[in-house]
Design a protein around this motif. Structure first.
Motif, PDB file in Angstrom:
ATOM      1  N   LYS A   1      -7.646  24.051 -10.665  1.00 16.91           N
ATOM      2  CA  LYS A   1      -7.590  23.214 -11.870  1.00 16.91           C
ATOM      3  C   LYS A   1      -6.458  23.670 -12.784  1.00 16.91           C
ATOM      4  O   LYS A   1      -5.729  22.852 -13.334  1.00 16.91           O
ATOM      5  N   LYS A   2      -6.321  24.970 -12.938  1.00 21.22           N
ATOM      6  CA  LYS A   2      -5.268  25.517 -13.791  1.00 21.22           C
ATOM      7  C   LYS A   2      -3.894  25.123 -13.247  1.00 21.22           C
ATOM      8  O   LYS A   2      -3.020  24.687 -13.977  1.00 21.22           O
TER       9      LYS A   2
ATOM     10  N   TYR B   1      -3.230  22.608 -11.233  1.00 18.01           N
ATOM     11  CA  TYR B   1      -3.086  21.163 -11.321  1.00 18.01           C
ATOM     12  C   TYR B   1      -2.711  20.734 -12.748  1.00 18.01           C
ATOM     13  O   TYR B   1      -1.831  19.918 -12.944  1.00 18.01           O
ATOM     14  N   ARG B   2      -3.387  21.315 -13.743  1.00 16.83           N
ATOM     15  CA  ARG B   2      -3.090  21.008 -15.145  1.00 16.83           C
ATOM     16  C   ARG B   2      -1.639  21.390 -15.470  1.00 16.83           C
ATOM     17  O   ARG B   2      -0.924  20.647 -16.135  1.00 16.83           O
ATOM     18  N   HIS B   3      -1.229  22.555 -14.963  1.00 11.04           N
ATOM     19  CA  HIS B   3       0.129  23.045 -15.226  1.00 11.04           C
ATOM     20  C   HIS B   3       1.177  22.100 -14.604  1.00 11.04           C
ATOM     21  O   HIS B   3       2.201  21.820 -15.213  1.00 11.04           O
TER      22      HIS B   3
ATOM     23  N   HIS C   1       0.872  18.910 -13.969  1.00  6.10           N
ATOM     24  CA  HIS C   1       0.818  17.534 -14.467  1.00  6.10           C
ATOM     25  C   HIS C   1       0.909  17.450 -15.991  1.00  6.10           C
ATOM     26  O   HIS C   1       0.423  16.507 -16.595  1.00  6.10           O
ATOM     27  N   GLN C   2       1.538  18.427 -16.594  1.00  5.64           N
ATOM     28  CA  GLN C   2       1.729  18.395 -18.054  1.00  5.64           C
ATOM     29  C   GLN C   2       3.095  17.891 -18.394  1.00  5.64           C
ATOM     30  O   GLN C   2       4.029  17.971 -17.716  1.00  5.64           O
TER      31      GLN C   2
ATOM     32  N   GLN D   1     -11.329  27.023 -10.432  1.00  5.31           N
ATOM     33  CA  GLN D   1     -10.643  27.324 -11.689  1.00  5.31           C
ATOM     34  C   GLN D   1      -9.139  27.486 -11.476  1.00  5.31           C
ATOM     35  O   GLN D   1      -8.340  26.974 -12.255  1.00  5.31           O
TER      36      GLN D   1
END
Length: 181
Positions: free
Chosen positions: A173-174, A176-178, A180-181, A170
């Motif tokens: 992922k958080k 990584y999302r942050h 690649h935004q 988690q």
């Protein structure tokens, strides 16, 4: 100074041999203990206690082949870390229904994990999760051995490992999302 000389000197309470052992194993032992405690000051305290225990009990060490001294030392560092956490009543095994419901694979082969990132996430992890994760994934203990060490049920060890993995995923992922935004 070779390992047999260091051990023999420490058995004779030689300050020179004790200092040599301390200097030789300090860095490695610091990292082992830090994985469990995630706090520099607590780690230094446990290091001091561990080396005192090593010097006091080195006469009980039995050479069982290559690497046995490292394993003996590691066992002391791990046990003292666990004893410290238990003494501060910080080693709790958390129930988190949200994490239990997740079934996420630990490794996504499309990304290479940065060791430093993983260490940072381990440091933030609840102590119960982190302790079981370290014992199983890094030290290589079985769930039965972990249960015996921590005085918990073998299934609790499995559950804590699963929660630790899910926690790790988690957070990654958080992050990584942050990024690649």
């Amino acid at each position: 100074m070779e390992e047999p000389e260091i051990i023999a000197g420490c058995r004779q309470n030689s300050p020179h041999a004790q200092r040599y052992l301390f200097d030789r194993y300090y860095r490695r032992s610091y990292h082992v203990i830090m994985r469990y405690l995630s706090n520099h000051h607590d780690t230094e305290d446990v290091l001091s206690i561990s080396f005192t225990r090593i010097f006091k009990n080195i006469s009980q060490y039995e050479n069982r082949g290559e690497g046995s001294f490292h394993r003996w030392l590691n066992t002391i560092f791990i046990n003292e870390s666990i004893r410290f956490l238990k003494g501060k009543r910080e080693l709790m095994f958390q129930e988190d229904e949200e994490l239990l419901s997740l079934n996420i694979p630990l490794v996504d082969h499309s990304e290479i994990l940065d060791v430093e990132e993983v260490q940072q996430i381990l440091a933030m992890m609840p102590k119960g999760y982190r302790t079981v994760f370290n014992l199983f994934a890094i030290e290589g203990y079985s769930h039965k051995e972990i249960g015996d060490m921590l005085h918990i049920n073998e299934n609790t060890s499995k559950s804590q490992l699963s929660k630790a993995r899910n926690y790790m995923v988690q957070k990654l992922k958080k992050k990584y999302r942050h990024e690649h935004q």
